[in-house]
Design a protein around this motif. Structure first.
Motif, mmCIF file in Angstrom:
data_model
loop_
_atom_site.group_PDB
_atom_site.id
_atom_site.type_symbol
_atom_site.label_atom_id
_atom_site.label_comp_id
_atom_site.label_asym_id
_atom_site.label_seq_id
_atom_site.Cartn_x
_atom_site.Cartn_y
_atom_site.Cartn_z
ATOM 1 N N GLU A 136 21.413 -0.257 6.514
ATOM 2 C CA GLU A 136 22.425 0.315 5.616
ATOM 3 C C GLU A 136 23.738 0.526 6.357
ATOM 4 O OE1 GLU A 136 20.564 3.851 3.984
ATOM 5 O OE2 GLU A 136 18.816 2.569 3.635
ATOM 6 N N TRP A 137 23.632 0.918 7.589
ATOM 7 C CA TRP A 137 24.844 1.130 8.389
ATOM 8 C C TRP A 137 24.506 1.045 9.870
ATOM 9 C CZ3 TRP A 137 24.569 5.299 11.711
ATOM 10 C CH2 TRP A 137 23.613 6.281 11.403
ATOM 11 N N TRP A 150 37.380 -3.972 4.183
ATOM 12 C CA TRP A 150 36.257 -4.290 3.295
ATOM 13 C C TRP A 150 35.900 -5.751 3.464
ATOM 14 C CZ3 TRP A 150 33.643 -0.666 0.542
ATOM 15 C CH2 TRP A 150 34.227 0.615 0.508
ATOM 16 N N LEU A 159 30.966 -4.149 1.711
ATOM 17 C CA LEU A 159 30.702 -3.751 3.092
ATOM 18 C C LEU A 159 31.964 -3.109 3.664
ATOM 19 C CD1 LEU A 159 28.794 -3.877 5.520
ATOM 20 C CD2 LEU A 159 29.431 -6.251 5.833
ATOM 21 N N ALA A 215 27.451 -7.698 10.462
ATOM 22 C CA ALA A 215 26.514 -6.819 9.757
ATOM 23 C C ALA A 215 25.284 -7.573 9.272
ATOM 24 C CB ALA A 215 27.229 -6.177 8.580
ATOM 25 N N LYS A 262 22.115 -7.172 6.153
ATOM 26 C CA LYS A 262 21.664 -6.465 4.938
ATOM 27 C C LYS A 262 20.482 -5.544 5.195
ATOM 28 C CE LYS A 262 23.649 -7.207 0.922
ATOM 29 N NZ LYS A 262 24.249 -8.472 0.613
ATOM 30 N N TRP A 315 29.936 0.011 10.402
ATOM 31 C CA TRP A 315 29.913 -0.641 9.096
ATOM 32 C C TRP A 315 28.839 -0.031 8.224
ATOM 33 C CZ3 TRP A 315 25.141 -2.820 8.750
ATOM 34 C CH2 TRP A 315 24.566 -3.414 9.880
ATOM 35 N N THR A 316 29.151 0.010 6.904
ATOM 36 C CA THR A 316 28.244 0.637 5.938
ATOM 37 C C THR A 316 28.231 -0.217 4.680
ATOM 38 O OG1 THR A 316 29.369 2.653 6.652
ATOM 39 C CG2 THR A 316 27.706 2.905 4.952
ATOM 40 N N TRP A 317 27.052 -0.499 4.201
ATOM 41 C CA TRP A 317 26.965 -1.191 2.917
ATOM 42 C C TRP A 317 27.201 -0.160 1.833
ATOM 43 C CZ3 TRP A 317 26.756 -6.330 2.511
ATOM 44 C CH2 TRP A 317 26.305 -7.052 3.645
ATOM 45 N N GLN A 318 28.168 -0.416 0.960
ATOM 46 C CA GLN A 318 28.413 0.495 -0.155
ATOM 47 C C GLN A 318 28.350 -0.289 -1.452
ATOM 48 O OE1 GLN A 318 31.872 2.872 0.600
ATOM 49 N NE2 GLN A 318 30.679 4.056 2.062
#
Ligand code: BGC
Length: 723
Positions: free
Chosen positions: A669-670, A722, A693, A664, A666, A686-689
């Motif tokens: 976002e996904w 995660w 991640l 991933a 930064k 993948w998604t930054w939450q």
């Protein structure tokens, strides 16, 4: 092998450029159980039975190495038969006798242009009482001039709808090819999509232009209310020029033109035996009040390509990257018309081997291309020259062209990739001889043993580090050629191991190439040299070389200096050796040179040049400036394999088992990707939450999942991690 009753036929009296329509009538009478039409042509054909189009194959019988292999098609036409029947087949030059390639008059081109077209077909009708009648081409057929007055791959089509074909003329049989006839192998070319025109407008120069909003390959269907004898004249273009005027000087000698003479009344028409690459149309002549009454609804782009199922998808949070992904898919559709071509518009549209090997991995993830490439690879083998060399284009319409490193290597790289993506061993066994011959050719052709020195090559074609006035990047040609020699030898060994063949002599050869390469090239001078040395595992210390490459890219201002040869691997080398962030920096760069530069300039397909339209708005050139060249779209394979982490591995061809290692960044976002593999649908997202991640992975088979260096073995299912 099919036993043909039919004869090859052609018009007794030559019709020049006019396409003949062959005709046969007969009475049906008895009850039919089944009717099957077997048909092919020297040229391209369109068949109609009792007025209905037979099948949906456009530009049948497709394009093969015609002197060695000619496909025929079988269509079930039971439902089209009546008590009185008429079969009409129009035949055009197609790839068979068009003036290809357009930029030089070679002896072979003259020979091919002089070939006359012909038709071979037979209809097998099975009646209820079990009897079979065969209606086959022979001297009892007739022919006439068709409404297609001219049709050719580069120049387009001239059609006269007001012309009534009547004077029946005689046909004659001729001694056409028999022993090379093969049943359809590739995917059929079909009308796959339809796009309504977005706008019709007048340019500053006063030209009437139609815009489809998307560059496509195929032809326009237009509707017009006209008087008999009114004319339509249409030119095709990919981009507007700096002043927003129509532009197609980059088509070079290809006229890419439609001239249509109307019949009386409302009519809808599209070309029949040719195709174009275009986004814009210039209406040089078009019936109607100029321009107010000419509306977008009158124009539909019919998108034509080999019938491949889409298997891949790529999406992320960045609109620019999503447009790039779309451009890659469109670039593939636009250049997969039976043969993987460089471009669909200018006077080339040839099966350039280098372009094909560069893009094959991405192509095989995006779409199901197994049949498509297998057929083309058989043509490659068929056209392989006696010395084992592979031409620059397949079918080999440039027989006088010298075999080039990274182009001829399509002979080894393409079968290997099809094997990996689809787990298809047959492609390896079918191509194994051809693979070996290519390597043996190099062994015999080189000036210096265990390298490939000498010869004529395309180098790192269109490399950004090319000296002024050259198309070739600065990487040493002998270096590139020797690196590919090593790589192709390695692929022969790998293929041999899969097939259980004895490859001891190639193993010895490989060892010698590796040692000689290392001692001859202890240092790398360009980005592409570094990339090849690492990706082909020729460098002694792969990590060190990859680190040096990263440094070089940074000191070059975090930009690529690569061309056709280095670009497909650059991001892979970076992310595999710990420089993922730099890989993303290159992927997401917007300034020239970068993938997103063209996106920012409004590209809807992949450009041949990073700066097809330069920063000052001018064109790079007219002589080499395609706006639909799929090669740099190879970056899609990095997004699948590294960004989303879905990788096919040699120990599990066909994705029998998965290896998933997403990486991933930064700045997004996904990101998500999926591939519908031979073993089921695999997805990775993948998604930054807020709490970190999140990775969501769906695997249809056992998988080894690596997240942040931690490895987990899982069975089929949906998983969340995660990181
Ligand atoms: C083609 C390329 C091809 C190259 C070989 C060009 O004209 O369009 O894509 O690979 O020639 O040098």
């Amino acid at each position: 092998m099919m036993q043909w009753k039919a004869n090859w036929i052609c018009p007794e009296k030559d019709m020049g450029d006019i396409c003949p329509v062959f005709q046969k009538t007969w009475d049906g009478g008895k009850n039919t159980v089944k009717a099957e039409l077997c048909i092919t042509a020297l040229g391209v054909y369109e068949a109609r039975l009792n007025g209905f189009r037979v099948g949906e194959y456009v530009l049948a019988p497709g394009w093969t190495a015609y002197e060695k292999r000619l496909q025929y098609q079988k269509y079930d036409v039971t439902s089209l038969l009546k008590s009185k029947n008429e079969l009409c087949v129009t035949v055009g030059k197609g790839w068979y006798s068009s003036s290809m390639p357009g930029w030089m008059m070679t002896e072979d081109r003259v020979r091919r242009m002089g070939r006359h077209t012909g038709l071979l077909c037979e209809l097998h009708v099975t009646y209820e009482d079990g009897t079979v009648e065969i209606i086959a081409t022979d001297d009892t057929w007739s022919c006439a001039q068709s409404q297609v007055r001219f049709s050719e791959i580069y120049d387009g089509e001239i059609y006269d709808a007001s012309f009534i074909p009547e004077n029946r003329e005689k046909v004659c049989s001729f001694d056409g090819p028999w022993d090379i006839l093969i049943p359809q192998e590739g995917e059929e070319i079909r009308e796959m999509e339809r796009i309504q025109a977005k706008s019709v407008f007048v340019t500053p120069a006063g030209e009437l232009v139609v815009d489809f909003g998307q560059e496509v390959t195929g032809y326009v269907e237009f509707t017009v209310d006209a008087k008999a004898g009114d004319r339509v004249k249409i030119l095709h273009g990919e981009v507007l020029d700096q002043q927003d005027n129509f532009y197609n000087a980059n088509y070079r000698s290809a006229k890419a033109e439609i001239i249509y003479t109307c019949k009386e009344g409302k009519q809808t028409w599209h070309p029949m035996l040719t195709f174009f690459g275009f986004r814009y149309l210039k209406l040089e002549e078009f019936p109607g009040e100029f321009p107010e009454s000419i509306l977008p609804e009158q124009f539909t782009a019919i998108v034509v390509y080999s019938r491949m199922k889409q298997t891949g998808s790529l999406r992320c949070s960045d609109a620019g990257l999503n447009q790039l992904f779309s451009n890659i898919f469109w670039g593939q559709k636009g250049n997969f018309l039976d043969v993987p071509t460089d471009c669909p518009q200018r006077d080339e549209r040839l099966g350039w081997t280098g372009d094909a090997q560069v893009f094959i991995k991405a192509a095989s993830y995006n779409y199901d291309t197994q049949r498509f490439y297998k057929k083309w690879l058989r043509d490659l083998a068929a056209d392989q020259r006696v010395d084992g060399s592979v031409g620059q284009v397949i079918p080999d319409y440039l027989p006088e062209g010298a075999p080039s490193a990274a182009w001829g290597d399509a002979a080894t790289i393409c079968p290997w990739q099809i094997y990996l993506t689809y787990g298809d061993k047959e492609v390896l066994s079918g191509q194994f001889d051809s693979m070996k011959k290519w390597v043996d050719y190099i062994t015999g052709a080189t000036k210096d043993t265990y390298l490939w020195t000498g010869g004529e090559h395309f180098g790192d074609w269109l490399g950004l580090d090319a000296p002024v006035g050259s198309y070739k990047g600065s990487s040493r040609e002998d270096f590139i050629a020797s690196a590919f020699y090593a790589y192709s030898t390695k692929l022969v060994i790998k293929a041999g191991n899969v097939l259980g063949e004895d490859v001891a002599s190639y193993e010895k050869l490989y060892e010698n190439i590796l040692n000689t390469f290392r001692s001859t090239y202890p240092k790398y001078e360009t980005q592409t040299e570094y990339i090849l040395a690492v990706w082909f595992e020729l460098a002694e210390d792969l990590q060190k070389s990859a680190d040096e490459l990263a440094e070089m890219i940074k000191s070059d201002g975090c930009q690529m200096r690569t061309g056709f040869v280095g670009t497909p691997y650059i991001l892979h080398v970076l992310s595999r050796y710990g420089h993922t962030e730099l890989a993303y920096t290159l992927l997401m760069r917007k300034e020239y040179p970068s993938w997103l530069y063209a996106v920012d300039k409004g590209a809807t397909t992949i450009w041949e040049h990073w700066d097809g339209i330069m920063e000052n708005g001018e064109f790079w050139s007219t002589d080499m400036n395609s706006f639909n060249h799929y090669a740099y779209g190879a970056v899609a394979d990095w997004v699948y394999e590294e960004a989303a982490g879905i990788r096919v591995t040699e120990d599990a061809p066909g994705f029998e088992k998965l290896y998933i290692e997403p990486k991933a960044d930064k700045r997004l976002e996904w990101l998500e990707a999926s591939i519908d593999t031979r073993n089921g649908l695999v997805k990775s997202r993948w998604t930054w939450q807020e709490d970190g991640l999140k990775y969501e992975i769906t695997t249809p088979v056992n998988a080894r999942i690596v997240i942040g260096g931690r490895e987990t073995e899982v069975g089929p299912g949906r998983y969340t991690f995660w990181g």
